[in-house]
Every structure is written in structure tokens, then in C-alpha cells.
Design an enzyme around this catalytic site. Structure first.
Site, PDB file in Angstrom:
ATOM      1  N   GLY A 243      14.567  51.697  44.247  1.00 26.90           N
ATOM      2  CA  GLY A 243      15.342  51.011  45.281  1.00 26.90           C
ATOM      3  C   GLY A 243      16.477  51.871  45.785  1.00 26.90           C
ATOM      4  O   GLY A 243      16.786  52.903  45.192  1.00 26.90           O
ATOM      5  N   THR A 247      21.938  49.144  44.407  1.00 26.72           N
ATOM      6  CA  THR A 247      21.334  47.813  44.393  1.00 26.72           C
ATOM      7  C   THR A 247      21.303  47.196  43.002  1.00 26.72           C
ATOM      8  O   THR A 247      20.802  46.099  42.830  1.00 26.72           O
ATOM      9  CB  THR A 247      19.890  47.861  44.927  1.00 26.72           C
ATOM     10  OG1 THR A 247      19.235  48.969  44.334  1.00 26.72           O
ATOM     11  CG2 THR A 247      19.876  47.995  46.427  1.00 26.72           C
ATOM     12  N   GLY A 248      21.798  47.933  42.006  1.00 26.30           N
ATOM     13  CA  GLY A 248      21.895  47.338  40.671  1.00 26.30           C
ATOM     14  C   GLY A 248      20.829  47.797  39.698  1.00 26.30           C
ATOM     15  O   GLY A 248      20.513  47.073  38.751  1.00 26.30           O
ATOM     16  N   THR A 250      20.941  50.416  37.562  1.00 22.72           N
ATOM     17  CA  THR A 250      21.574  50.695  36.271  1.00 22.72           C
ATOM     18  C   THR A 250      21.977  49.386  35.601  1.00 22.72           C
ATOM     19  O   THR A 250      21.807  49.204  34.398  1.00 22.72           O
ATOM     20  CB  THR A 250      22.827  51.563  36.481  1.00 22.72           C
ATOM     21  OG1 THR A 250      22.484  52.636  37.340  1.00 22.72           O
ATOM     22  CG2 THR A 250      23.361  52.087  35.183  1.00 22.72           C
ATOM     23  N   GLU A 465      34.891  49.222  74.576  1.00 23.18           N
ATOM     24  CA  GLU A 465      34.568  48.137  73.641  1.00 23.18           C
ATOM     25  C   GLU A 465      34.226  46.849  74.375  1.00 23.18           C
ATOM     26  O   GLU A 465      33.285  46.153  74.010  1.00 23.18           O
ATOM     27  CB  GLU A 465      35.734  47.874  72.673  1.00 23.18           C
ATOM     28  CG  GLU A 465      36.162  49.056  71.813  1.00 23.18           C
ATOM     29  CD  GLU A 465      35.018  49.760  71.138  1.00 23.18           C
ATOM     30  OE1 GLU A 465      33.978  49.121  70.897  1.00 23.18           O
ATOM     31  OE2 GLU A 465      35.144  50.958  70.859  1.00 23.18           O
TER      32      GLU A 465
HETATM   33  P1  ADP Z   1      22.236  51.709  41.202  1.00 17.96           P
HETATM   34  O1  ADP Z   1      22.002  52.121  39.796  1.00 17.96           O
HETATM   35  O2  ADP Z   1      21.107  50.956  41.796  1.00 17.96           O
HETATM   36  O3  ADP Z   1      22.702  52.800  42.103  1.00 17.96           O
HETATM   37  P2  ADP Z   1      24.332  50.194  40.002  1.00 17.96           P
HETATM   38  O4  ADP Z   1      23.553  49.405  39.044  1.00 17.96           O
HETATM   39  O5  ADP Z   1      25.037  51.377  39.455  1.00 17.96           O
HETATM   40  O6  ADP Z   1      23.437  50.664  41.210  1.00 17.96           O
HETATM   41  O7  ADP Z   1      25.358  49.224  40.742  1.00 17.96           O
HETATM   42  C1  ADP Z   1      26.692  49.524  40.917  1.00 17.96           C
HETATM   43  C2  ADP Z   1      27.560  48.294  40.818  1.00 17.96           C
HETATM   44  O8  ADP Z   1      27.294  47.413  41.891  1.00 17.96           O
HETATM   45  C3  ADP Z   1      27.287  47.486  39.574  1.00 17.96           C
HETATM   46  O9  ADP Z   1      28.073  47.927  38.524  1.00 17.96           O
HETATM   47  C4  ADP Z   1      27.678  46.083  40.003  1.00 17.96           C
HETATM   48  O10 ADP Z   1      29.057  45.876  39.874  1.00 17.96           O
HETATM   49  C5  ADP Z   1      27.336  46.060  41.464  1.00 17.96           C
HETATM   50  N1  ADP Z   1      26.012  45.460  41.694  1.00 17.96           N
HETATM   51  C6  ADP Z   1      24.947  46.070  42.240  1.00 17.96           C
HETATM   52  N2  ADP Z   1      23.902  45.234  42.333  1.00 17.96           N
HETATM   53  C7  ADP Z   1      24.297  44.066  41.808  1.00 17.96           C
HETATM   54  C8  ADP Z   1      23.657  42.788  41.607  1.00 17.96           C
HETATM   55  N3  ADP Z   1      22.390  42.589  41.968  1.00 17.96           N
HETATM   56  N4  ADP Z   1      24.377  41.821  41.043  1.00 17.96           N
HETATM   57  C9  ADP Z   1      25.650  42.019  40.678  1.00 17.96           C
HETATM   58  N5  ADP Z   1      26.305  43.169  40.835  1.00 17.96           N
HETATM   59  C10 ADP Z   1      25.662  44.195  41.408  1.00 17.96           C
END
Ligand code: ADP
Length: 685
Positions: A243, A247-248, A250, A465
Site C-alpha cells: 500500500g 497507510t498503517g 507498520t 483565485e
Molecule cells: P506505513 O508503514 O504504511 O508507511 P505507518 O504504519 O508507519 O505507515 O503509519 C504511520 C502512523 O500513521 C501510525 O503510527 C499511525 O499513527 C498513523 N496511522 C496510519 N494508518 C493508520 C490507521 N489505519 N489507523 C490509525 N492510525 C494510523
């Protein structure tokens, strides 16, 4: 965690040996230098024979004997003679005062007690005492602590240099290994983190329900592997989270570890990549060894594309990376899943991964973690708003609606910015206004208060604008205006129009896309209409309009000339969505012609709309110059006044067809700021 992996790392060893070699050389030089200095200033060794002849000649003044040496001090005359001899035989003839200085320095600074000039080895000469007596030489014995002397010599020649060397080496080694992170796989930049308990659960991850569902199974595997292996089901070894950034992915991996209550190891794919061949492979080996010792556990490899790129490369490939990848494949085949080891990896470029990585038995599960939809965004905002105090004005749905295209990390960032903003203004709770401001900060940067625009520039930016906004209002197929501002922002915009959709949409009609192009060109059209000249401010609009027009022709089959022919394909969907042409050169130039035609038509339409409504344009622009920022409501009020349209009644505002709006661009960038908006979504219904 300690550094026990260091010994397995050839790169580290090579460096270690280099340091040892240099240190040894340095210490040797220093010790040799010290010795030669000590020698140079002390007495000179002569043969016993020579000593006897000196005594016979009456040149010896004094003799000191100890158990193994005889120290000889010459008489002043003999000394002077000797120095004269030396000076004569040397090339330069010393002056008298030079010679006297030398004599003085040899006989010690005080002059009363002179240091010995020579020494010789002690031999068993019983007649020595008699000889000395006869020659009238003063002599004396020296009581000496031989062990002490021996120890002193040993200390200076052996223990001191070795001690110094060891101290220096251990200091350097410690410095080298310090950067190795908690686990120190190899050198400083290879960081691997281990968390015994992540404390993250699926509740902390909002939206992404499908991803969570797939991972829920995995958690169950980890909990009771026996249940699955009992029937003969093979447990998954790895899953690939795919993704866009933020997007979360990690967070999900951590949640899996948290739910399964197992340790979480994480490292980045780039940590394996080193200049030396073999280093990456040995790091992979180490990683799996460590992980198997800790199993059950989760290993998370972020950005796996750094090592997992397809191996067949036109340039002959990269040996090191291929070896690393081969090792990874071998390790994935090798480990026993029954122990409860699961490898999760994340990437935003799945298309470049080597197919061998995705084969069953390796990363065979692919879990899509896409940008959140409206409901997902609301949920993410709720998760992050949980620990922030908010007042009753806050409407997270409205924020979610205004932030189409934003990912989880953007939304988390917005909530935080809003809280900081509230604190900055001395308030205890966050309001909706703070949140909207934060949305702008994340999308277009902070207000740039020190940028002073000339009067003329402010006029141009205002007309530009209002041009966008007016074209928006005059066309049925565009989003309503939320705000217009000419306050410059740090990310480069000199002003912008913010548009908010009323509901999220996943499909765009041809009409909507055409309207979007006209809106994008509305700014430039206003400039030309009013000032009869154009500025550099429209660069970003032009890029956006061209991109949309091109996509309509090459990807969406929306042109009469090419019909349904697919002329472009998207390369990396999860990053910038770059597209490559799939057609011949002749067709490519025809496409360019078609794009040009479409843009020209749209520009003419924008100019027509503005020219027909010049009175509204002038009036709103004047209001904007005065106020700097106006709301969508203020804008519509003037617009209706000028056009003589009655105000809508409370509650039942716009006609129904206008409600069918697009949810694509949270902010219309009009100046040279990079647009956060993505190309129109192409998902099938
Ligand atoms: P990726 O690994 O996809 O680049 P991360 O997991 O590092 O993204 O996300 C970074 C931060 O964004 C997380 O620590 C969290 O605070 C927030 N975040 C991202 N996606 C979500 C989600 N689905 N729900 C809650 N927080 C999220």
C-alpha cells in the site's frame, strides 16, 4: 541485546583488523622514538678493553660499579679532548663556546656532580680494584634493587606499550560497535529493533478492515499452531503488506505482534544492503538465527523492495543484492513454521518484487493496505482524537470529507497540529476551526506571514483565485467552494481555493473531468481577461489540467478519436501513479495533439464563462483583496447578489443534481505548490 553478531560480519572484521594494524604501528613508532630519545641522552657503551686503556691513560675520573655494569666518568680534560676530536672529525668546526657548553652539559647542570660518559659490562676482573687504585680513580659500588630495575625495564619496554595498545583498541572497538542499534547486526546503519510487547492492538488500527481480517487468521496461527498442523494445514510463513506510504502497514504488523502477544522485530530492507558482497546475506542469516531463538515472534521487514527487486537486470545485476535475496529465499524455505515464526514485509512497489519472493511458502499472502475511504478516515480521526480534548463544535465527518486522498499518517498529523494550535492560542480544548486549519497546514503548509506581496501581485492572485472559484460555481459538475484565500503558504501557494465535496465518490463522469479541467484553467483565464497578460502562477494548474486531460484520453477511453484503446498503463500505483505509454511514436504525437485540443477547448470555455460574468468576478476579487480570506458562504452571497439569484431557504439549499459531486481534490492548488491530489480514481464500481 548484545553485539554477539559482530564476529560473523566480515565487513566488521575487515575494519577491525585495519584498526589493529594501524594502532600497532603507531604504538611501535612511539615506543621506538622514546627509546632512541632515552639512549641519545645516556652514557655510551664501550668495550672493557677500551675502559682499561682509558684508566691507564689517566682519563678516568670516577667509576661506579653495580652488579652488571660499570659506569665511567671521564676527567674534564679527557672529556674536552674527546669533544674536540668529535668536532674536528665532524664537518662543521664548533666555536670555543660551543665546546664549553657541551662540556658543561655533559657534566651536569650543577657542575658539582657529573653524569657518566660511558658504561661497560661488568666482567669478573679481580684485579680491577687494584688497577683503579693505582691509577688514582675514585670508585664506588652501588647497592641496587635488581628485581625493581628488572621490573622497571619490563614495564617500560613491554607492559606499557601493550597496555596502551589494548586500551586504545578497546576504545575504538567500543566506538565502532556503538552505532549498531539495539541488536547491532553488523555495522552502524543496520538497525534492528526488538519490542518485547508492542502494546498495539487491532483496535488502534482504524479502517483497513479487510487487512485486519486477513491478519486475524495469522494471529490465530501464532496462538495455536497445533490446531492447524494437526489437520495437516501448512502455516503461512510470510505476508506482504502492500500500500501507499503512511497507510498503517507498520502499525498493522505491530498490531499482529500485539494481538498474538509475541515479540516484534523490525528492520528496514535497506539495512541489508551494503557495498561489500556477502554482508547482506550474512545479515539475513543472523536475522533468522536470532528470530528462531526468540520464536514465537514476528519479524517485520519494511521497504522489502530494497532487497527484493527482480533479479534479471539489463545491466548485469547487482551481485550483492542478488546474494542477499537468495539468502532470504533460502532462509524462508528453511525455517520451521511450527515454532511460530512469521515474517511480515511491507512495500509500496509490489510490481518490482522478484516473483520467487511471492511464491507459495514465502510471502504468499498479499494484504492490500490502501488509502482509507470516507468511513476509514472518520475512524482513523476518531482513534487519534481519543486522547485529545475536543469541544462540541468538532465534526470529524466534515474533516474526513475535506481530506479525501489523505492517509492515516496525514490524519494523525492533522489531529496533532490542531491540538498544538489550540495550545498556542491558550485554549484548553480543540475546536473545529483548529482542525480545519490543521488540514490546511498538512496539505499546503503554514501561513507565510512574512511574505509581502506588492499591491499589483495581490490583485493578480485575487483575480486568479476568484477565477477558479467562479468557474467552479458557474459549472454544475464541480465541488462547492469552501474558502478562498490569498495568504501565501509555506509550501509555495500564493493563494488557493479550498473545495469540499458533499459526499465521497469513487467514480467520475466524463463531464465532471471536463469541468475539472475548466476549473483548473479558470485562474489563468481570469488573469488574461483582466490584465491582458499572464503570469507564472498557473504552472501547477496547467500541469494538473494536462494530467487529467491525458488520463481521459489514454486511460479512460473518453476521447472520440481513440475510443476504448488503452494507451497508457500505470507503473507504480501506490506511489506517484506514474504512467507509461503503450503505443507507437505516431500515436503518441496524435495523443499530444488531442490533449492540446482538449485543453484549448477548456481554456476557451473558462474565458467565456468569466467574460460573461465579469461583474461578479470584479466584485468578488475586490472583496477578496480587502479581506484576504473569504468563506464559501460570503462568496456565494456576492455571487447571488450580482446574478440576482434568490438566497436558498434554510435546509433545502441546492438542487439535487448539484449534490452529485466528486470527491477527489480536497484543495485546489492554484499557484506553484505541488498538488496533493491524485489522478482521478479508476476503480471499477
Ligand atoms: P506505513 O508503514 O504504511 O508507511 P505507518 O504504519 O508507519 O505507515 O503509519 C504511520 C502512523 O500513521 C501510525 O503510527 C499511525 O499513527 C498513523 N496511522 C496510519 N494508518 C493508520 C490507521 N489505519 N489507523 C490509525 N492510525 C494510523
Amino acid at each position: 541485546m548484545d553485539n554477539k553478531n559482530n564476529k560473523n560480519n566480515p565487513n566488521n572484521n575487515r575494519q577491525g583488523w585495519g584498526v589493529i594494524l594501524i594502532t600497532t604501528l603507531l604504538v611501535t613508532f612511539v615506543v621506538m622514538g622514546l627509546f632512541s630519545l632515552m639512549r641519545g641522552s645516556g652514557p655510551e657503551e664501550i668495550s672493557y678493553d677500551k675502559f682499561l686503556s682509558l684508566v691507564e691513560d689517566g682519563d678516568v675520573k670516577e667509576v661506579t660499579l653495580n652488579s652488571n655494569r660499570i659506569y665511567i666518568t671521564l676527567t674534564d680534560e679527557a672529556r674536552a679532548e674527546q669533544i674536540m676530536d668529535q668536532t674536528d672529525s665532524g664537518s662543521q668546526s664548533g666555536s670555543f663556546s660551543d665546546i664549553m657548553n657541551q662540556i658543561e652539559s655533559r657534566s651536569g647542570s650543577s657542575g658539582t656532580e657529573s653524569s657518566p660518559d660511558y658504561y661497560t659490562a661488568y666482567v669478573n676482573d679481580y684485579s680491577l680494584v687494584q688497577t683503579l687504585d693505582e691509577a688514582g680513580v675514585e670508585f664506588q659500588g652501588e647497592v641496587q634493587d635488581t628485581m625493581g630495575q628488572l621490573f622497571f625495564e619490563l614495564f617500560v619496554t613491554l607492559i606499557l606499550p601493550i597496555g596502551l595498545m589494548v586500551a586504545l583498541l578497546s576504545y575504538l572497538m567500543r566506538k565502532m560497535s556503538k552505532g549498531g542499534g539495539m541488536m547491532g547486526i553488523g555495522k552502524s546503519n543496520a538497525k534492528m529493533y526488538m519490542e518485547k510487547e508492542t502494546g498495539v492492538t487491532f483496535q488502534d488500527v482504524a479502517g483497513e478492515d479487510e487487512a485486519k481480517e486477513s491478519l486475524q487468521e495469522v494471529v490465530d496461527f501464532l496462538h495455536n499452531p497445533g490446531k492447524y498442523s494437526g489437520i495437516g494445514a501448512k502455516l503461512p510463513k510470510g505476508a506482504l503488506l502492500v500500500g501507499p506510504p503512511g497507510t498503517g502497514k507498520t502499525l498493522l504488523a505491530k498490531a499482529v505482534a500485539g494481538e498474538a502477544k509475541v515479540p516484534f522485530f523490525s528492520l528496514s530492507g535497506s539495512a541489508f544492503v551494503e557495498m561489500y558482497v556477502g554482508v547482506g546475506a550474512s545479515r539475513v542469516r543472523d536475522l533468522f538465527k536470532q528470530a528462531q531463538q526468540q520464536a514465537p515472534c514476528i519479524v517485520f521487514i519494511d521497504e522489502i523492495d530494497a532487497i527484493g527487486k527482480t533479479r534479471d537486470s539489463a545491466l548485469g545485476g547487482n551481485d550483492e543484492r542478488e546474494q542477499t535475496l537468495n539468502q532470504l529465499l533460502a532462509e524462508m524455505d528453511g525455517f520451521d513454521t511450527n515454532k511460530g515464526l512469521l515474517i511480515l514485509a511491507a512495500t509500496n512497489r509490489p510490481e518490482i518484487l522478484d516473483p520467487a519472493l511471492l511464491r507459495p511458502g514465502r510471502f504468499d499472502r498479499r494484504i492490500i493496505v490502501d488509502k482509507p475511504d470516507l468511513k476509514g478516515r472518520v475512524d482513523i480521526l476518531k482513534v487519534h482524537a481519543k486522547d485529545v480534548r475536543m469541544d462540541e463544535s468538532v465534526d470529524l465527518e466534515a474533516i474526513a470529507l475535506a481530506t479525501s486522498g489523505a492517509v492515516g499518517s496525514d490524519l494523525a498529523n492533522m489531529i496533532n497540529e490542531a491540538a498544538i494550535n489550540a495550545v498556542k492560542h491558550g485554549r484548553q480544548v480543540v475546536s473545529q476551526k483548529d482542525l480545519f486549519e490543521a488540514v490546511e497546514v498538512v496539505l499546503v503548509g503554514k501561513e507565510k506571514k512574512d511574505r509581502i506581496m506588492s499591491k499589483e501581485e495581490r490583485r493578480i492572485v485575487s483575480y486568479h483565485e476568484v477565477g477558479h472559484a467562479l468557474v467552479t460555481a458557474l459549472q454544475k459538475n464541480t465541488e462547492p467552494v469552501q474558502k478562498i484565500t490569498i495568504v501565501p503558504r509555506t509550501m509555495g501557494a500564493l493563494g488557493y481555493v479550498m473545495q469540499t465535496p458533499e459526499e465521497e465518490k469513487f467514480l467520475n463522469t466524463k463531464k465532471e473531468l471536463e469541468a475539472m479541467i475548466v476549473v483548473a484553467l479558470g485562474g489563468r483565464a481570469a488573469e488574461e481577461l483582466v490584465f491582458e497578460t499572464v503570469t507564472t502562477g498557473a504552472a501547477n494548474d496547467i500541469e494538473q489540467a494536462t494530467k487529467t486531460a491525458r488520463a481521459m484520453i489514454t486511460q479512460y477511453g473518453m476521447s472520440d478519436r481513440f475510443g476504448l484503446m488503452g494507451l497508457e498503463s500505470i507503473q507504480n500505483r501506490y506511489l506517484d501513479g506514474r504512467a507509461v505509454l503503450n503505443c507507437g511514436e505516431a500515436t503518441a504525437s496524435e495523443i499530444d495533439e488531442e490533449v492540446m485540443k482538449m485543453l484549448k477547448g477548456a481554456y476557451a470555455e473558462a474565458k467565456r464563462l468569466l467574460a460573461e460574468n465579469r461583474d461578479a468576478l470584479d466584485k468578488i476579487a475586490a472583496f477578496l483583496i480587502e479581506k484576504e480570506t473569504i468563506t464559501g458562504k460570503e462568496f456565494m452571497k456576492i455571487f447571488r447578489e450580482v446574478k440576482g439569484i434568490p438566497e436558498p431557504e434554510e435546509g433545502g439549499e441546492e438542487p439535487k443534481e448539484e449534490k452529485e459531486r466528486i470527491a477527489m481534490r480536497p484543495v485546489e492548488h492554484t499557484e506553484d505548490a505541488p498538488a496533493p491530489s491524485e489522478p482521478p480514481k479508476t476503480e471499477e464500481p
